[in-house]
Motif scaffolding. Structure first.
Motif, PDB file in Angstrom:
ATOM      1  N   ASN A 205       0.835  -1.206   0.000  1.00 27.77           N
ATOM      2  CA  ASN A 205       0.000   0.000   0.000  1.00 27.77           C
ATOM      3  C   ASN A 205       0.866   1.252   0.000  1.00 27.77           C
ATOM      4  O   ASN A 205       0.572   2.249   0.659  1.00 27.77           O
ATOM      5  N   GLY A 206       1.993   1.186  -0.726  1.00 26.42           N
ATOM      6  CA  GLY A 206       2.866   2.339  -0.859  1.00 26.42           C
ATOM      7  C   GLY A 206       3.705   2.650   0.357  1.00 26.42           C
ATOM      8  O   GLY A 206       4.352   3.703   0.407  1.00 26.42           O
ATOM      9  N   GLN A 207       3.725   1.763   1.347  1.00 24.70           N
ATOM     10  CA  GLN A 207       4.448   2.025   2.595  1.00 24.70           C
ATOM     11  C   GLN A 207       5.544   0.968   2.796  1.00 24.70           C
ATOM     12  O   GLN A 207       5.598  -0.031   2.098  1.00 24.70           O
ATOM     13  N   ASP A 208       6.391   1.213   3.770  1.00 24.97           N
ATOM     14  CA  ASP A 208       7.472   0.280   4.072  1.00 24.97           C
ATOM     15  C   ASP A 208       7.025  -0.768   5.084  1.00 24.97           C
ATOM     16  O   ASP A 208       7.606  -0.933   6.165  1.00 24.97           O
ATOM     17  N   VAL A 209       5.991  -1.500   4.722  1.00 25.84           N
ATOM     18  CA  VAL A 209       5.470  -2.615   5.503  1.00 25.84           C
ATOM     19  C   VAL A 209       4.502  -3.369   4.600  1.00 25.84           C
ATOM     20  O   VAL A 209       3.926  -2.781   3.679  1.00 25.84           O
ATOM     21  N   LEU A 210       4.361  -4.655   4.814  1.00 29.10           N
ATOM     22  CA  LEU A 210       3.352  -5.431   4.091  1.00 29.10           C
ATOM     23  C   LEU A 210       2.052  -5.458   4.884  1.00 29.10           C
ATOM     24  O   LEU A 210       2.067  -5.467   6.120  1.00 29.10           O
ATOM     25  N   TYR A 211       0.950  -5.479   4.157  1.00 23.45           N
ATOM     26  CA  TYR A 211      -0.365  -5.568   4.782  1.00 23.45           C
ATOM     27  C   TYR A 211      -0.986  -6.936   4.496  1.00 23.45           C
ATOM     28  O   TYR A 211      -0.833  -7.493   3.403  1.00 23.45           O
ATOM     29  N   TRP A 212      -1.709  -7.439   5.472  1.00 18.76           N
ATOM     30  CA  TRP A 212      -2.264  -8.781   5.406  1.00 18.76           C
ATOM     31  C   TRP A 212      -3.365  -8.884   4.352  1.00 18.76           C
ATOM     32  O   TRP A 212      -3.434  -9.866   3.607  1.00 18.76           O
ATOM     33  N   HIS A 213      -4.244  -7.874   4.270  1.00 15.14           N
ATOM     34  CA  HIS A 213      -5.463  -8.003   3.477  1.00 15.14           C
ATOM     35  C   HIS A 213      -5.653  -6.845   2.503  1.00 15.14           C
ATOM     36  O   HIS A 213      -5.275  -5.711   2.793  1.00 15.14           O
ATOM     37  N   TRP A 214      -6.275  -7.163   1.384  1.00 16.90           N
ATOM     38  CA  TRP A 214      -6.841  -6.141   0.498  1.00 16.90           C
ATOM     39  C   TRP A 214      -8.137  -6.682  -0.080  1.00 16.90           C
ATOM     40  O   TRP A 214      -8.223  -7.864  -0.446  1.00 16.90           O
ATOM     41  N   SER A 215      -9.139  -5.820  -0.146  1.00 14.51           N
ATOM     42  CA  SER A 215     -10.457  -6.202  -0.649  1.00 14.51           C
ATOM     43  C   SER A 215     -10.886  -5.257  -1.759  1.00 14.51           C
ATOM     44  O   SER A 215     -10.684  -4.039  -1.648  1.00 14.51           O
ATOM     45  N   PRO A 216     -11.487  -5.750  -2.829  1.00 18.06           N
ATOM     46  CA  PRO A 216     -11.992  -4.856  -3.876  1.00 18.06           C
ATOM     47  C   PRO A 216     -13.155  -4.010  -3.400  1.00 18.06           C
ATOM     48  O   PRO A 216     -13.452  -2.972  -4.009  1.00 18.06           O
ATOM     49  N   ASN A 217     -13.799  -4.421  -2.325  1.00 14.21           N
ATOM     50  CA  ASN A 217     -14.923  -3.655  -1.772  1.00 14.21           C
ATOM     51  C   ASN A 217     -14.510  -2.724  -0.648  1.00 14.21           C
ATOM     52  O   ASN A 217     -15.061  -1.628  -0.495  1.00 14.21           O
ATOM     53  N   TYR A 218     -13.527  -3.161   0.147  1.00 12.46           N
ATOM     54  CA  TYR A 218     -13.149  -2.416   1.353  1.00 12.46           C
ATOM     55  C   TYR A 218     -11.706  -1.927   1.322  1.00 12.46           C
ATOM     56  O   TYR A 218     -11.234  -1.349   2.306  1.00 12.46           O
ATOM     57  N   ASN A 219     -11.034  -2.139   0.192  1.00  5.91           N
ATOM     58  CA  ASN A 219      -9.653  -1.675   0.033  1.00  5.91           C
ATOM     59  C   ASN A 219      -8.788  -2.123   1.206  1.00  5.91           C
ATOM     60  O   ASN A 219      -8.703  -3.301   1.496  1.00  5.91           O
ATOM     61  N   TRP A 220      -8.179  -1.171   1.915  1.00  9.82           N
ATOM     62  CA  TRP A 220      -7.222  -1.482   2.985  1.00  9.82           C
ATOM     63  C   TRP A 220      -7.851  -1.354   4.375  1.00  9.82           C
ATOM     64  O   TRP A 220      -7.147  -1.251   5.384  1.00  9.82           O
ATOM     65  N   GLU A 221      -9.186  -1.395   4.463  1.00 12.47           N
ATOM     66  CA  GLU A 221      -9.854  -1.114   5.735  1.00 12.47           C
ATOM     67  C   GLU A 221      -9.535  -2.140   6.826  1.00 12.47           C
ATOM     68  O   GLU A 221      -9.648  -1.832   8.015  1.00 12.47           O
TER      69      GLU A 221
END
Length: 465
Positions: A205-221
């Protein structure tokens, strides 16, 4: 009792809709065949015992796999009672462990090479056509359609951690088959393309960390950054290893390692924790943290600037073991041959069945067999003693059609006679790694894995990089 595989895939029992928190089986119940499992008249040798546990547990991923996809069901309940009618839900991470166990099954001759390649072909076809979100698979999928089955309201897209567990298996299949027949080489290429299709960099998500989830409906919420230490180390290694959508080292050091703040000075029972275990800086976390990332990643002589990863995992397992031997809550049975706390089904105070991450600071008197059994690579003597105790002294409550059931308590003379893929999976894989190092060797010798580890500052004395 016949421990040989029935190679015909068994269709699930008619699933009755049941609440998850239902009353579990007690001591007078029998296994799915209607008989109490027999204990041999003569004790098994250690080698016979671990071979039996490995072979029987692999049945979860062979006899009881979801029939359309060939992947691992989220859960297998021999009694046919499935919450939310989810008998055909497949789980991404558990399927990664299952794929590794089937490599072991082929190597051991539990199944034939023709059976193995047929199943791997079925799995590849399913994964190629299943829902993906910037290359990542969801946590759950419908085994009939390949469509996402939401794990939660906002968890209906890509799950990067589950995808990393799956990719451990995908890379090992490629390595296992890449020098085989023309058919096997073609299958290896399909598995290579599958893991290379994951866009790991997107999940920063453009940051210096990985994120667990991404949703086409809820994005990075969902907003769950992967910052250590827990079961997610392998996610950074896979992301660094990717030759198509890889990450730089910055997310690992700034995000996962918290700019160095991941290091711990705490000790317990004389064992240094080495890294700060999220949510438990006194004892360390549930034991699956020493298993999930390490079914492929070999911790022997593996180091970076933060830890020696063999010491890290050995110490965590020994702290859990020492805690159970100490047994501060005085639970029945706890001791040198009855130990192991990790996430699994559990017994609620009212006697119903729930789920929790058992660990020393969340100890309910319930032992999860996967905890000690999967720790065999770290503590072979203690793990074999545990398996022998369960098999020889508590088989009517703990032993079933796919190995040891998911959870047991001597305190309450209770067992949940159900199985979860994420728990069954590490057991045969780690037993095979203890016996032959097979899965470790496949994963650690993959050139992208070695380069990915080097990119993050890892070194392996065992593999010479």
């Amino acid at each position: 009792m016949d421990y040989h595989f029935n190679f015909k895939i068994k269709l699930p029992l008619v699933a009755a809709v049941a609440a998850l928190f239902m009353q579990c089986n007690s001591a007078d119940t029998k296994n799915s065949s209607g008989t109490v499992p027999e204990t041999p008249a003569a004790p098994l040798t250690d080698e016979q015992l671990i071979d039996l546990v490995e072979k029987q547990t692999i049945k979860y991923f062979w006899d009881y796999a979801e029939p359309n996809s060939g992947l691992a069901r989220e859960r297998y309940h021999p009694d046919g009672n499935y919450p939310d009618n989810d008998a055909n839900i497949v789980t991404t991470g558990g399927s990664g462990f299952g794929i590794l166990s089937l490599i072991a099954a082929d190597s051991r001759g539990y199944i034939t090479r023709a059976q193995f390649t047929e199943r791997m072909g079925k799995i590849a076809t399913f994964l190629e056509n299943a829902d993906r979100f910037h290359g990542a698979w969801p946590h759950w999928m419908d085994g009939n359609t390949g469509h996402v089955k939401p794990f939660g309201t906002k968890d209906n897209g890509g799950d990067l951690v589950e995808t990393a567990f799956l990719c451990e298996g995908l890379i090992c299949v490629r390595e296992y088959l890449k020098n085989g027949t023309a058919e096997e080489k073609a299958l290896a290429n399909r598995y290579d393309a599958l893991w290379k299709g994951v866009d790991w960099d997107w999940y920063r998500n453009g940051q210096d960390v990985l994120y667990w989830h991404w949703s086409p409906n809820y994005n990075w919420e969902m907003n769950f950054p992967l910052a250590g230490y827990n079961e997610c180390l392998i996610t950074y290694i896979m992301a660094s290893a990717s030759p198509t959508h890889g990450i730089t080292a910055a997310p690992y050091h700034k995000g996962w390692a918290r700019n160095g703040d991941i290091v711990s000075a705490n000790t317990k029972y004389g064992y240094p924790l080495i890294l700060k275990h999220n949510y438990s800086e006194e004892y360390g976390g549930p034991l699956f943290w020493a298993h999930y990332s390490y079914v492929g990643l070999d911790p022997h002589q593996l180091t970076d600037q933060y830890a020696n990863y063999w010491d890290l995992n050995y110490n965590q397992v020994m702290i859990d073991y020492k805690y159970c031997v100490e047994n501060p809550h005085h639970y029945a049975g706890y001791g040198a041959n009855y130990w192991g706390l990790t996430a699994s089904y559990t017994r609620n105070p009212d006697g119903s069945t729930g789920y929790t991450a058992h660990q020393p600071n969340n100890d309910t008197g319930v032992i999860s067999p996967t905890a000690a059994a999967s720790s065999i690579v770290y503590t072979p003597q203690e793990s074999i003693a545990f398996m022998r105790n369960l098999y020889e002294n508590h088989s009517s409550l703990t032993w079933g059609p796919a190995g040891f059931y998911d959870a047991h308590s001597q305190q309450y003379n209770w067992s949940v006679k159900w199985y979860l893929a994420i728990d069954q999976g590490p057991t045969p894989v780690m037993i095979e790694n203890y016996r032959s190092g097979l899965l470790w060797n496949l994963f650690m010798n993959a050139p992208e894995v070695q380069q990915g580890l080097l990119n993050l500052g890892f070194h392996s004395g065992k593999y010479g990089f």
